[in-house]
Design a protein around this motif. Structure first.
Motif, PDB file in Angstrom:
ATOM      1  N   ALA A 217       0.834  -1.205   0.000  1.00  0.00           N
ATOM      2  CA  ALA A 217       0.000   0.000   0.000  1.00  0.00           C
ATOM      3  C   ALA A 217       0.866   1.251   0.000  1.00  0.00           C
ATOM      4  O   ALA A 217       0.562   2.240  -0.684  1.00  0.00           O
ATOM      5  CB  ALA A 217      -0.930  -0.006   1.209  1.00  0.00           C
ATOM      6  N   LEU A 218       1.962   1.216   0.757  1.00  0.00           N
ATOM      7  CA  LEU A 218       2.897   2.341   0.728  1.00  0.00           C
ATOM      8  C   LEU A 218       3.493   2.516  -0.666  1.00  0.00           C
ATOM      9  O   LEU A 218       3.595   3.637  -1.174  1.00  0.00           O
ATOM     10  CB  LEU A 218       4.014   2.123   1.749  1.00  0.00           C
ATOM     11  CG  LEU A 218       3.640   2.249   3.229  1.00  0.00           C
ATOM     12  CD1 LEU A 218       4.847   1.902   4.098  1.00  0.00           C
ATOM     13  CD2 LEU A 218       3.152   3.653   3.545  1.00  0.00           C
ATOM     14  N   LEU A 219       3.882   1.424  -1.282  1.00  0.00           N
ATOM     15  CA  LEU A 219       4.457   1.503  -2.625  1.00  0.00           C
ATOM     16  C   LEU A 219       3.460   2.063  -3.632  1.00  0.00           C
ATOM     17  O   LEU A 219       3.846   2.747  -4.580  1.00  0.00           O
ATOM     18  CB  LEU A 219       4.923   0.126  -3.081  1.00  0.00           C
ATOM     19  CG  LEU A 219       6.176  -0.443  -2.399  1.00  0.00           C
ATOM     20  CD1 LEU A 219       6.439  -1.857  -2.891  1.00  0.00           C
ATOM     21  CD2 LEU A 219       7.393   0.444  -2.646  1.00  0.00           C
ATOM     22  N   PHE A 220       2.179   1.776  -3.436  1.00  0.00           N
ATOM     23  CA  PHE A 220       1.181   2.265  -4.384  1.00  0.00           C
ATOM     24  C   PHE A 220       0.991   3.781  -4.289  1.00  0.00           C
ATOM     25  O   PHE A 220       0.849   4.454  -5.308  1.00  0.00           O
ATOM     26  CB  PHE A 220      -0.163   1.575  -4.156  1.00  0.00           C
ATOM     27  CG  PHE A 220      -1.202   1.965  -5.173  1.00  0.00           C
ATOM     28  CD1 PHE A 220      -1.282   1.299  -6.383  1.00  0.00           C
ATOM     29  CD2 PHE A 220      -2.078   3.012  -4.942  1.00  0.00           C
ATOM     30  CE1 PHE A 220      -2.231   1.665  -7.331  1.00  0.00           C
ATOM     31  CE2 PHE A 220      -3.026   3.388  -5.878  1.00  0.00           C
ATOM     32  CZ  PHE A 220      -3.103   2.706  -7.084  1.00  0.00           C
ATOM     33  N   GLY A 221       0.978   4.319  -3.071  1.00  0.00           N
ATOM     34  CA  GLY A 221       0.588   5.722  -2.958  1.00  0.00           C
ATOM     35  C   GLY A 221       1.527   6.638  -2.217  1.00  0.00           C
ATOM     36  O   GLY A 221       1.273   7.840  -2.135  1.00  0.00           O
ATOM     37  N   HIS A 222       2.631   6.116  -1.646  1.00  0.00           N
ATOM     38  CA  HIS A 222       3.473   6.935  -0.775  1.00  0.00           C
ATOM     39  C   HIS A 222       4.956   6.739  -1.102  1.00  0.00           C
ATOM     40  O   HIS A 222       5.764   6.410  -0.235  1.00  0.00           O
ATOM     41  CB  HIS A 222       3.225   6.558   0.693  1.00  0.00           C
ATOM     42  CG  HIS A 222       1.835   6.808   1.163  1.00  0.00           C
ATOM     43  ND1 HIS A 222       1.484   7.880   1.957  1.00  0.00           N
ATOM     44  CD2 HIS A 222       0.689   6.109   0.955  1.00  0.00           C
ATOM     45  CE1 HIS A 222       0.191   7.837   2.222  1.00  0.00           C
ATOM     46  NE2 HIS A 222      -0.318   6.766   1.626  1.00  0.00           N
ATOM     47  N   TYR A 223       5.319   6.949  -2.350  1.00  0.00           N
ATOM     48  CA  TYR A 223       6.689   6.653  -2.770  1.00  0.00           C
ATOM     49  C   TYR A 223       7.752   7.500  -2.065  1.00  0.00           C
ATOM     50  O   TYR A 223       7.450   8.451  -1.369  1.00  0.00           O
ATOM     51  CB  TYR A 223       6.829   6.789  -4.276  1.00  0.00           C
ATOM     52  CG  TYR A 223       6.496   8.151  -4.861  1.00  0.00           C
ATOM     53  CD1 TYR A 223       7.002   9.328  -4.341  1.00  0.00           C
ATOM     54  CD2 TYR A 223       5.668   8.248  -5.977  1.00  0.00           C
ATOM     55  CE1 TYR A 223       6.716  10.550  -4.899  1.00  0.00           C
ATOM     56  CE2 TYR A 223       5.370   9.467  -6.550  1.00  0.00           C
ATOM     57  CZ  TYR A 223       5.895  10.622  -6.008  1.00  0.00           C
ATOM     58  OH  TYR A 223       5.601  11.833  -6.567  1.00  0.00           O
ATOM     59  N   ASN A 224       8.980   7.110  -2.283  1.00  0.00           N
ATOM     60  CA  ASN A 224      10.183   7.829  -1.867  1.00  0.00           C
ATOM     61  C   ASN A 224      10.391   7.781  -0.349  1.00  0.00           C
ATOM     62  O   ASN A 224      10.493   6.700   0.211  1.00  0.00           O
ATOM     63  CB  ASN A 224      10.174   9.267  -2.401  1.00  0.00           C
ATOM     64  CG  ASN A 224      11.564   9.891  -2.442  1.00  0.00           C
ATOM     65  OD1 ASN A 224      12.546   9.268  -2.074  1.00  0.00           O
ATOM     66  ND2 ASN A 224      11.650  11.116  -2.897  1.00  0.00           N
TER      67      ASN A 224
END
Length: 418
Positions: A217-224
């Motif tokens: 979920a982090l990779l989908f919407g909260h990069y970097n």
């Protein structure tokens, strides 16, 4: 049609609109918003208000993990990717729902197989089984208008057939079934926080039990920065932390501040909304024309989104549309036949299998000229032909609204009763 339909005197209910606003913009909410503007307008990790909101929401719904998004729709989009669904796969979904329950799956080229509804507008283990086919890999359910689905039975159905269980809990923040909060049996669950019982103004949140799902979920919407900080470097997906999956869907910190403010008042919101719902259930008892659409206590707790009402045309001398018009004439202008939440199964988006194909409508085998509210599902048709809704107020001081709408509904029902 004359403005005075029920009688020649003053309206039953004559308070100027708008009759429903949410959240209540009081001094404490204003102070929370201003304080956040001075604290941060861009949270890039979970050390600020966004992380605080996620942790408090997870505790509120008894979830191990929660990741926030800019909308419930983007959270469902994340859900579809995290579940590993793509072209060639299919998901079982309610035919009667708000479009965003299913549209992100269609965007990704996943086949959406639609399912009939019960008396509450919800799917059941039986209606899901009716549409089972070999390429189905997941089920998504919606708890329509706050009434919880029979999740123990649906969870057992998913276990029996090896299917992922996904939940759209957007209408059901306060709902439970078999003493378990909705979302607790799912692999992934989404809560919209756009004008719902717990609101951030705009936003959504995805809950999950597995750390892997949280990281995806982090990779989908909260990069970097956030992914690089929170994802285990040993994870097989850790090399994607910098870029994520290529998108950003972060919740705005001011929205998170509104959410934290609302969660601090959740007990009061629930107390008041549940009391108002009980007032309508009691006040409309024995009304032959309309009755509340609320699961009995032995089946679960209502999610407190709206008050749903079932219209009984056989007991009335007017159509549902005329009944609503009469209520408006009496001053109850928030009596409403839903337009956006309806049978979505015939929308052209769901005939697409190639997510990159041009957006053109292709000929359909469905009969031309089909009325927009005519469904191929009997349960859906029965539900949407008789369902109306009114707000579910949730703040002290709204008694004139509650009593006024109850009086107007009673007056109109008396006037039109067969």
């Amino acid at each position: 049609m004359a403005a005075r339909i029920v009688h020649s005197g003053p309206r039953t209910f004559d308070i100027p609109g708008p009759h429903y606003q949410w959240p209540i913009i009081d001094d404490s909410l204003k102070e929370a918003i201003v304080a956040q503007t001075e604290r941060s307008l861009s949270d890039r990790d979970s050390t600020g208000i966004v992380g605080e909101f996620e942790r408090e929401f997870a505790a509120f719904v008894d979830a191990p993990h929660a990741i926030s998004f800019s909308s419930g729709t983007s959270a469902i989009h994340a859900m579809s990717r995290i579940a590993g669904l793509g072209p060639g796969d299919a998901v079982l979904a309610p035919a009667y729902t708000f479009l965003a329950t299913a549209s992100p799956f269609a965007f990704e080229g996943v086949e959406v197989v639609f399912v009939d509804a019960d008396e509450y507008g919800n799917v059941t283990a039986e209606t899901l089984a009716d549409q089972l086919k070999p390429n189905i890999r997941a089920v998504i359910v919606t708890h329509l208008w706050g009434n919880p689905c029979d999740m123990p039975a649906i969870a057992e159905f998913c276990r029996e057939h090896g299917l992922l269980l996904l939940e759209d809990c957007s209408h059901a923040h306060f709902a439970s079934r078999a003493d378990q909060h909705v979302g607790s049996l799912a692999d992934l669950a989404v809560y919209s926080t756009n004008q719902k019982a717990i609101t951030t103004g705009e936003g959504g949140i995805l809950t999950m039990s597995q750390q892997r799902y949280r990281d995806l979920a982090l990779l989908f919407g909260h990069y970097n920065k956030r992914c690089q900080t929170e994802i285990d470097p040993a994870a097989d997906y850790a090399p994607f932390a910098f870029t994520g999956m290529g998108l950003k869907h972060r919740l705005h910190p001011v929205a998170a501040a509104i959410g934290v403010h609302q969660l601090a008042r959740a007990a009061d919101i629930e107390r008041r909304r549940r009391g108002v719902l009980d007032r309508f259930v009691t006040g409309l008892a024995g009304n032959p024309v309309i009755s509340p659409v609320v699961v009995p206590p032995e089946q679960g707790q209502h999610g407190l989104y709206v008050t749903g009402l079932r219209y009984h045309p056989d007991n009335s001398t007017v159509s549902l549309g005329e009944f609503v018009s009469w209520c408006h004439a009496e001053g109850a202008t928030e009596v409403d036949v839903p337009g956006s939440t309806r049978d979505i199964s015939q929308e052209p988006l769901f005939t697409r299998r190639d997510p990159h194909a041009p957006y053109r409508v292709t000929p359909s085998p469905a009969p031309s000229g089909r009325p927009p509210r005519l469904s191929r599902f009997a349960g859906v048709q029965r539900f949407q032909d008789t369902f109306i809704k009114i707000p579910l107020w949730g703040y002290d001081g709204d008694d004139p609204m509650v009593e006024g709408y109850l009086a107007a509904l009673t007056a109109v029902s008396t006037a039109v009763a067969a």
